[in-house]
Design an enzyme around this catalytic site. Structure first.
Site, PDB file in Angstrom:
ATOM      1  N   HIS A 100      25.879 -18.770  98.127  1.00  0.00           N
ATOM      2  CA  HIS A 100      24.430 -18.576  98.122  1.00  0.00           C
ATOM      3  C   HIS A 100      23.908 -19.291  96.866  1.00  0.00           C
ATOM      4  O   HIS A 100      24.614 -19.358  95.859  1.00  0.00           O
ATOM      5  CB  HIS A 100      24.018 -17.116  97.938  1.00  0.00           C
ATOM      6  CG  HIS A 100      24.477 -16.151  98.988  1.00  0.00           C
ATOM      7  ND1 HIS A 100      25.714 -15.579  98.981  1.00  0.00           N
ATOM      8  CD2 HIS A 100      23.813 -15.612 100.050  1.00  0.00           C
ATOM      9  CE1 HIS A 100      25.808 -14.740 100.007  1.00  0.00           C
ATOM     10  NE2 HIS A 100      24.679 -14.739 100.677  1.00  0.00           N
ATOM     11  N   ASP A 103      24.448 -17.365  93.723  1.00  0.00           N
ATOM     12  CA  ASP A 103      25.840 -17.217  93.273  1.00  0.00           C
ATOM     13  C   ASP A 103      26.199 -18.278  92.240  1.00  0.00           C
ATOM     14  O   ASP A 103      26.997 -18.035  91.335  1.00  0.00           O
ATOM     15  CB  ASP A 103      26.834 -17.399  94.431  1.00  0.00           C
ATOM     16  CG  ASP A 103      26.603 -16.459  95.583  1.00  0.00           C
ATOM     17  OD1 ASP A 103      26.027 -15.381  95.357  1.00  0.00           O
ATOM     18  OD2 ASP A 103      27.022 -16.804  96.715  1.00  0.00           O
TER      19      ASP A 103
HETATM   20  C1  XUL Z   1      26.275  -9.487 104.317  1.00  0.00           C
HETATM   21  C2  XUL Z   1      26.935 -10.777 104.591  1.00  0.00           C
HETATM   22  C3  XUL Z   1      26.459 -11.929 103.779  1.00  0.00           C
HETATM   23  C4  XUL Z   1      26.381 -13.221 104.517  1.00  0.00           C
HETATM   24  C5  XUL Z   1      25.795 -14.354 103.734  1.00  0.00           C
HETATM   25  O1  XUL Z   1      26.752  -8.423 105.048  1.00  0.00           O
HETATM   26  O2  XUL Z   1      27.834 -10.852 105.392  1.00  0.00           O
HETATM   27  O3  XUL Z   1      27.327 -12.044 102.699  1.00  0.00           O
HETATM   28  O4  XUL Z   1      27.643 -13.621 104.946  1.00  0.00           O
HETATM   29  O5  XUL Z   1      24.532 -14.087 103.251  1.00  0.00           O
END
Ligand code: XUL
Ligand code: CO
Length: 435
Positions: A100, A103
């Site tokens: 993300h 992150d």
């Molecule tokens: C949350 C989840 C996230 C997504 C990416 O449950 O799985 O980490 O994978 O935003």
């Protein structure tokens, strides 16, 4: 640059008899199974958020891990974290990673500040990728942690929040494109609601449809050839989430004309929370031509929340990998470990144990699933079960050659259908011969 994992790695394949907890017993990247190497089947990815960012906190207490780059939320610390990340990816032998925006870099106070920080960081990431050969499976924007997203991002009642989210996604999509990512993920973290007393569901769905259409348009405009993926999850953090499961997302995509543009990133524990098995979610997505990529983890059968544990059941994974093989694989998708070690697993080596064990579980499951397909009993049994549809009245009904009245007239004088055993126990026993 000092090592964060001294004395560990690179993790090597050592064979099933190895007692070394830091060696692969089954994952042998170059071994060919069902026409492809294990490396090509899995395209394993390490997720940045759980492995590098999560400090070991829970809702009752703070972080337990104490990692130096978590001391401050600055660009310098993010750069220190990047060094550790690529040390981990290469020592583990993971060919991909996922992130993300939040992150990898602090986003700052304004959209513009976030853009410039991410641009700067993308230069550093590109350098690391070039040095190591590690590739990007997908990028994503975090549209759920900041308080501005408390009532959702694309589905927020305030259009200014929609616009902010659009600005964030544009930037991360462009960074993903620049870094050669093969997918871009949209997980609708707070795209849902807590109470109908303040919510207009139809309006929110139209907003979400518009938002994803804009993302698709921009993807084409910048020439990004990766796949846009939606990650279904039924609840948590909101009580009701619009991307509930594969079936709900399939219907949503069709309503907004996006079914040719967007696929699914299916996650194990999200399936569990939706009351499905993971293999159901995979098979359903595949049946709609929507299977894109997967997030690997497991839930806890007693806890009703998203525990994101590393998988450890070969039997469960055999059924999942079987569906993936039957669907022809994941193409440019991959197996992303959206999994975290437990809060008491405070040593850096615990991160390796989690990933190494999970990669071995997937590899064993691949061997078992490939053997099941090679054996052919399931295929033959299932084909036989539907054989009536391939000929005569069955084929004509399916092809639309008969009206309801034609079908009813023929059925009226036909012999009564004879019930046939589904042989579930026999088939379940067969799976255990291969696990
Ligand atoms: C949350 C989840 C996230 C997504 C990416 O449950 O799985 O980490 O994978 O935003
Ligand atoms: Co996920």
């Amino acid at each position: 640059m000092s090592e964060f994992f001294p004395g560990i790695g690179p993790i090597q394949y050592a064979g099933p008899d190895s007692r070394n907890p830091l060696a692969f017993r089954y994952y042998d990247p170059k071994r060919v199974v069902a026409g492809k190497t294990m490396e090509e089947h899995f395209r394993f990815a390490v997720c940045y958020w759980h492995t590098l960012c999560w400090p070991g906190s829970d809702m009752f207490g703070p972080g337990t891990f104490h990692r130096h780059w978590q001391a401050a939320d600055t660009f310098e610390m993010a750069a220190a974290k990047l060094d550790v990340a690529f040390e981990f990816f290469t020592k583990l032998g993971a060919p991909f990673f996922c992130f993300h925006d939040v992150d990898v870099v602090p986003l700052g106070e304004t959209l513009r500040e976030g853009w410039s920080n991410l641009d700067r960081m993308a230069d550093l990431i590109a350098g690391k990728m070039q040095q190591t050969g590690v590739k990007l499976l997908w990028g994503t924007a975090n549209l759920f942690s900041h308080p501005r997203y408390l009532a959702g991002a694309a589905t927020n009642p305030d259009p200014a929040v929609f616009a902010y989210a659009a600005g964030q996604v544009k930037q991360v999509l462009e960074a993903t494109h620049r870094l050669g990512g093969t997918n871009y993920v949209l997980w609708g973290g707070r795209e849902g609601y807590d109470t109908l007393l303040n919510t207009n569901i139809g309006h929110e769905l139209d907003q979400l449809g518009r938002f994803i259409s804009l993302v698709v348009e921009h993807k084409h405009k910048i020439g990004f050839t990766g796949t846009i993926l939606i990650e279904p999850k039924p609840c948590e953090p909101t009580k009701h989430q619009y991307d509930y499961d594969s079936a709900a997302v399939a219907g949503f995509l069709r309503k907004y004309g996006l079914e040719k543009e967007v696929k699914l990133n299916v996650e194990v524990n999200h399936a569990t929370l939706a009351g499905h098995t993971f293999e159901h979610e995979l098979a359903f997505a595949a049946s709609q031509g929507l299977l894109g990529s997967i997030d690997v983890n497991r839930g806890d059968p007693q806890n009703g929340w998203d525990t994101d544990q590393f998988p450890n059941s070969v039997a469960d994974w055999t059924l999942a990998v079987y569906q993936i093989l039957k669907a022809g694989g994941l193409g440019n998708g991959g197996f992303n470990f959206d999994a975290k070690i437990r809060r008491q697993s405070i040593d850096p080596v615990d991160l390796f144990h989690g990933h190494v064990g999970a990669m071995d579980v997937c590899a064993r499951a691949l061997l078992a699933a490939a053997a099941l397909i090679e054996d052919g009993t399931f295929d033959a049994f299932t084909a036989n079960r539907y054989a009536g549809w391939g000929k005569g009245a069955g084929a004509d009904m399916l092809a639309g050659k008969l009206s309801l009245a034609d079908i009813a007239a023929a059925a009226a004088d036909a012999p009564a259908p004879t019930p046939v055993s589904g042989r579930q126990e026999y088939l379940e026993n067969l799976v255990n011969r291969f696990v």
